[in-house]
Design a protein around this motif. Structure first.
Motif, short mmCIF file in Angstrom:
data_model
loop_
_atom_site.label_atom_id
_atom_site.label_comp_id
_atom_site.label_asym_id
_atom_site.label_seq_id
_atom_site.Cartn_x
_atom_site.Cartn_y
_atom_site.Cartn_z
N ASP A 153 9.76 -5.78 -5.64
CA ASP A 153 9.14 -5.97 -4.32
C ASP A 153 10.14 -7.19 -3.76
N ALA B 254 15.88 -14.54 -0.58
CA ALA B 254 15.04 -14.00 -0.02
C ALA B 254 14.13 -15.27 0.22
N GLY C 266 10.80 -7.06 -0.66
CA GLY C 266 10.49 -7.74 0.62
C GLY C 266 8.75 -8.15 0.56
N ALA C 267 8.18 -7.63 -0.35
CA ALA C 267 7.10 -8.40 -0.20
C ALA C 267 6.70 -9.77 -0.36
N VAL D 229 9.25 -11.77 1.29
CA VAL D 229 9.58 -12.43 2.63
C VAL D 229 8.26 -12.07 3.30
N ALA D 230 7.02 -11.28 2.78
CA ALA D 230 6.12 -10.43 3.28
C ALA D 230 4.85 -11.81 3.59
#
Ligand code: PEP
Ligand code: MN
Length: 289
Positions: free
Chosen positions: A193, A232, A195-196, A198-199
């Motif tokens: 993940d 990332a 995206g996780a 980055v989050a």
């Protein structure tokens, strides 16, 4: 994020930089900080199998900042190898002291904490224990940094709150690790993940590492996912490697050779540079007597 206080961005002005093994000085001493400009790269086998195996890794002069290896292993089958257990403690200590190489190993249960503390620099909480709240509370009371792996099916918010458990019980030194989550597709062992990653960097001040080995389950996917993670904004990596990967007693299919590990780290150099990070060069290996 609701309820996250100590680990939330905004609690401090800074990104947490966590010092690893401040007492060690020696050839692997180039970078002892997770979350700084230098990437923190951890390599080693899934399971510690023997002193010879760990010596081979330490002597390979990989530009790693820590060595990993489990002696207490959370295996899906009770009939599979469960780890060397306490016998492995001496191996951890010997490698740590002889090579001044920080050691990362998994703690599965509260009663193992006091055994591991004298021998390991970072205690890893495995995916299966991310919401073992009693274990998290107990780890709030140790001095070592904790590498907290994301649960197999944990939301980002649950992951952050698990880190908050450790921090709120007294240990601010939590390193998050994205290691893939379950999906409908079994082609890869898990789904990394990105995206996780980055989050998590946006909503917490904690360092975030990525484990492309457990995320993919396939050794040919490990290097590209590692590069994606650094691109990332991950602060480093934890990767399974072994002197003879096919002979790994656990997770052989996702384990890369020491040569592949060296090549992987080299391939990170331009990517790290592009995102303002450094990869530490090979050190010269002078054994600590
Ligand atoms: C491991 O690091 O060997 C491991 C068991 O990882 P995870 O908890 O992410 O499955
Ligand atoms: Mn493993």
């Amino acid at each position: 994020m609701k309820d996250a206080k100590l680990v939330a961005k905004g609690h401090t002005e800074h990104i947490s930089e966590i010092e690893i093994a401040p007492d060690l000085t020696g050839p692997y001493g180039a970078n002892r900080t997770v979350g700084g400009k230098d990437l923190f790269i951890i390599g080693g086998p899934c399971s510690i199998e023997s002193m010879a195996q760990m010596e081979a890794i330490a002597q390979a002069k990989l530009p790693i900042q820590g060595v990993r290896g489990g002696i207490y292993k959370p295996r899906t089958s009770p009939y599979a190898f469960q780890g060397l257990g306490e016998v492995g403690l001496d191996i951890l200590s010997a490698i740590r002291q002889r090579y001044a190489l920080p050691v990362i190993t998994e703690v599965m249960a509260i009663h193992q904490i006091e055994k591991l503390v004298p021998h390991a620099d970072v205690l890893q909480v495995g995916s299966r224990n991310m919401q073992n709240f009693d274990l998290l509370k107990a780890l709030g009371e140790v001095n070592q940094p904790i590498l907290l792996k994301r649960g197999l099916a944990a939301t980002v918010s649950e992951f952050v709150m698990a880190a908050e458990y450790i921090a709120s019980h007294g240990n601010p030194n939590v390193i998050l690790c994205e290691r893939g989550i379950r999906s409908f597709d079994s082609y890869t062992r898990n789904v990394l993940d990105i995206g996780a990653v980055v989050a998590l960097k946006q909503i917490t001040h904690l360092p975030v590492l990525v484990d492309p080995s457990h995320a993919s389950g396939k050794r040919e996917l490990v290097a590209p996912l590692a590069r994606a993670a650094i691109a990332a904004g991950a602060d480093g990596l934890i990767i399974e490697c072994h002197p003879d990967p096919d002979k790994s007693v656990s997770d052989a299919r996702q384990t890369i050779s020491l040569e592949a590990m060296a090549a992987l780290i080299d391939s990170l150099i331009p990517i790290a540079e592009a995102v303002g990070r450094n990869v530490r060069p090979h050190h010269s290996l002078n054994l600590v007597s």
